[in-house]
Design an enzyme around this catalytic site. Structure first.
Site, mmCIF file in Angstrom:
data_model
loop_
_atom_site.group_PDB
_atom_site.id
_atom_site.type_symbol
_atom_site.label_atom_id
_atom_site.label_comp_id
_atom_site.label_asym_id
_atom_site.label_seq_id
_atom_site.Cartn_x
_atom_site.Cartn_y
_atom_site.Cartn_z
ATOM 1 N N TRP A 130 -34.328 -1.464 -0.992
ATOM 2 C CA TRP A 130 -33.532 -0.542 -1.081
ATOM 3 C C TRP A 130 -32.871 -0.324 -2.521
ATOM 4 O O TRP A 130 -32.658 -1.362 -2.940
ATOM 5 C CB TRP A 130 -32.404 -0.989 -0.213
ATOM 6 C CG TRP A 130 -31.461 -0.067 0.012
ATOM 7 C CD1 TRP A 130 -31.299 1.325 0.301
ATOM 8 C CD2 TRP A 130 -29.985 -0.382 0.132
ATOM 9 N NE1 TRP A 130 -29.826 1.601 0.524
ATOM 10 C CE2 TRP A 130 -29.032 0.802 0.290
ATOM 11 C CE3 TRP A 130 -29.401 -1.710 0.015
ATOM 12 C CZ2 TRP A 130 -27.655 0.764 0.653
ATOM 13 C CZ3 TRP A 130 -27.994 -1.751 0.141
ATOM 14 C CH2 TRP A 130 -27.215 -0.352 0.346
ATOM 15 N N ASP A 211 -30.890 -9.950 4.255
ATOM 16 C CA ASP A 211 -29.883 -8.343 4.454
ATOM 17 C C ASP A 211 -30.479 -8.208 5.901
ATOM 18 O O ASP A 211 -31.494 -7.774 6.204
ATOM 19 C CB ASP A 211 -30.403 -7.429 3.485
ATOM 20 C CG ASP A 211 -29.630 -6.185 3.524
ATOM 21 O OD1 ASP A 211 -28.945 -6.026 4.467
ATOM 22 O OD2 ASP A 211 -29.778 -5.276 2.558
ATOM 23 N N LYS A 246 -25.280 0.724 11.352
ATOM 24 C CA LYS A 246 -26.435 1.425 11.963
ATOM 25 C C LYS A 246 -26.440 1.313 13.686
ATOM 26 O O LYS A 246 -26.382 2.157 14.531
ATOM 27 C CB LYS A 246 -27.613 1.289 11.612
ATOM 28 C CG LYS A 246 -27.719 1.041 9.955
ATOM 29 C CD LYS A 246 -27.843 2.141 9.345
ATOM 30 C CE LYS A 246 -27.680 1.898 7.860
ATOM 31 N NZ LYS A 246 -27.849 3.066 6.677
HETATM 32 C C1 LIG Z 1 -31.250 -2.494 3.396
HETATM 33 C C2 LIG Z 1 -30.095 -2.278 3.649
HETATM 34 N N1 LIG Z 1 -29.042 -2.980 3.322
HETATM 35 C C3 LIG Z 1 -27.517 -2.833 3.488
HETATM 36 C C4 LIG Z 1 -27.080 -1.437 3.748
HETATM 37 C C5 LIG Z 1 -25.792 -1.283 3.648
HETATM 38 O O1 LIG Z 1 -25.135 -0.526 4.805
HETATM 39 P P1 LIG Z 1 -23.639 0.001 4.828
HETATM 40 O O2 LIG Z 1 -23.054 -0.601 3.528
HETATM 41 O O3 LIG Z 1 -23.661 1.060 4.917
HETATM 42 O O4 LIG Z 1 -23.118 -1.033 6.013
HETATM 43 C C6 LIG Z 1 -28.189 -0.405 4.038
HETATM 44 C C7 LIG Z 1 -27.717 1.012 4.184
HETATM 45 O O5 LIG Z 1 -28.384 1.821 4.183
HETATM 46 C C8 LIG Z 1 -29.713 -1.000 3.954
HETATM 47 O O6 LIG Z 1 -30.495 -0.047 4.120
#
Ligand SMILES: Cc1ncc(COP(=O)(O)O)c(C=O)c1O
Length: 397
Positions: A130, A211, A246
């Site tokens: 990511w 993660d 999500k």
């Molecule tokens: C791999 C990964 N880690 C962490 C996140 C963080 O998500 P959020 O900050 O929206 O909870 C995302 C969001 O797209 C993600 O794809």
């Protein structure tokens, strides 16, 4: 002073969403951003969330601050979901959890905590990962390295290369692992491979930072924890950055958690005292509402059951869209094999489209896909947009 500032480029993914919003083409399709969409193309509020909010609205008495690490009920629910209620790390209290603003907040708190206390530890990211991972750890001042992940065809895991790379990581460095639904590839190790990864990581004394942004989007809430179960071994340390963006559809409420697993409960408390300082100097304490929703749903047997059903509906829809996409592409472009998409997990897949093809999809067909591997959000597909989508992909192929 500000006159000297250069204009920063738009965020690679969120910038595409902005461009999508302004695209006047009525047939436009957005497969770029990491947000679940239902069959109507909406990002729904789950019914269990609505009910929890109704109860919270009726019962809340104050808008006071939470403690720095958030609500204890929330922390307990997070740990139960990650490890199961009877796991040794939970019952011995060597896991501590802080509520954070989303998974991103959790990653940044973890990054600051690591940089402050282990300044020489480098952070190893899968190649690819990511995009925000590198940005977050770099912003915290960390040195970033990468380990092999994807095979040469870009369709599967190169496990031999991955384990060979892991064996070269110096002791006391940090390895970031995606617990499930690897973003951006959708390619996850198998349960047996996770056991081997955990063995190498622990043998070498590398700190795993997991993660976990998509629990329940792969195979199921419990099934998706095979990675964590493999890594959470007796006496071993671990960091988990998890998110309810999500799986609860709580994107904008910013609900996440940082869980530190230490070798003993005493060490865990010392680690938490340091995490508190990282939080205090970042945003002081977490927002209340989203965490309260999650704690309410997970703490009520009926709401929890309803959540699990709603989560299964999202997961099943993604599986169906993967199948339908593969079938439709087989009809539209039989010379191109997309069956690998069916083995991949979660919202994302690397489609293998080149940057030129991604550009052409956007400019000629108003279809928005992330460049560099052509990451597509399968959840952006619907029964209705599948035909025009696949026709356009077949045309640019
Ligand atoms: C791999 C990964 N880690 C962490 C996140 C963080 O998500 P959020 O900050 O929206 O909870 C995302 C969001 O797209 C993600 O794809």
């Amino acid at each position: 002073m500000f006159d000297s500032l250069p204009l920063a480029p738009p965020d690679a993914i969120l910038g595409l969403t902005e461009a999508f919003k302004h695209d006047p083409n009525p047939r436009k399709i957005n497969l770029s951003v990491g947000v679940y969409k239902d069959e109507q193309g909406n990002t729904p509020i789950l019914a269990c969330v609505k009910e929890a909010e109704r109860r919270l609205l009726a019962s809340e008495k104050s808008k006071g601050y939470l403690s720095i690490e958030g609500h204890p009920d929330y922390a307990a629910r997070v740990q139960e979901l990650l490890f199961g209620p009877t796991h040794e790390v939970v019952t011995t209290r060597r896991a501590v959890t802080a509520q954070t603003p989303g998974g991103t907040g959790s990653l940044r708190v973890a990054a600051d905590f690591l940089k402050k206390h282990f300044p020489r530890a480098k952070v190893w990211l899968s190649k690819p990962t990511w995009a925000n991972h590198a940005a977050i750890f770099a912003a915290a001042g960390q040195q970033i390295e990468s380990y092999a992940y994807l095979d040469a065809a870009g369709r599967g895991l190169d496990f031999a290369a991955m384990t060979a790379a892991l064996k070269q990581i110096p002791t006391s460095d940090v390895i970031l692992l995606h617990a499930c639904c690897h973003n951006p590839t959708g390619i996850d190790p198998t349960g047996a491979q996770w056991q081997q990864i955990a063995a190498v990581v622990h043998e070498r004394g590398i700190l795993p930072l997991v993660d976990f942004a998509y629990q329940g989007f792969g195979e199921g809430l419990v099934e998706d924890t095979v990675s964590l179960s493999a890594l959470a071994r007796p006496g071993k340390e671990l960091l988990v950055c998890s998110s309810f963006s999500k799986n609860f559809g709580l994107y904008g409420e910013r609900v996440g958690a940082l869980t530190v697993v230490a070798a003993s409960p005493e060490t865990a408390q010392r680690a938490l005292s340091q995490v508190r300082i990282s939080i205090r100097t970042n945003y002081s304490n977490p927002p209340t509402h989203g965490g309260a929703i999650v704690a309410t749903v997970l703490g009520d047997a009926d709401l929890r059951k309803q959540w699990e059903l709603e989560l299964a509906t999202m997961r099943d829809r993604i599986h169906q869209m993967r199948r339908l996409f593969v079938e439709t592409m087989r009809r539209k472009a039989p010379q191109h094999d997309f069956s690998f998409l069916q083995q991949q997990k979660g919202m994302f897949s690397f489609s293998g489209l080149t940057n030129v093809q991604v550009d052409e999809l956007r400019t000629k067909h108003a279809i928005y896909v992330v460049a560099s591997g052509g990451r597509i959000n399968v959840a952006g597909m619907t029964r209705e947009n599948m035909e025009p989508l696949c026709t356009a992909i077949a045309a640019i192929l």
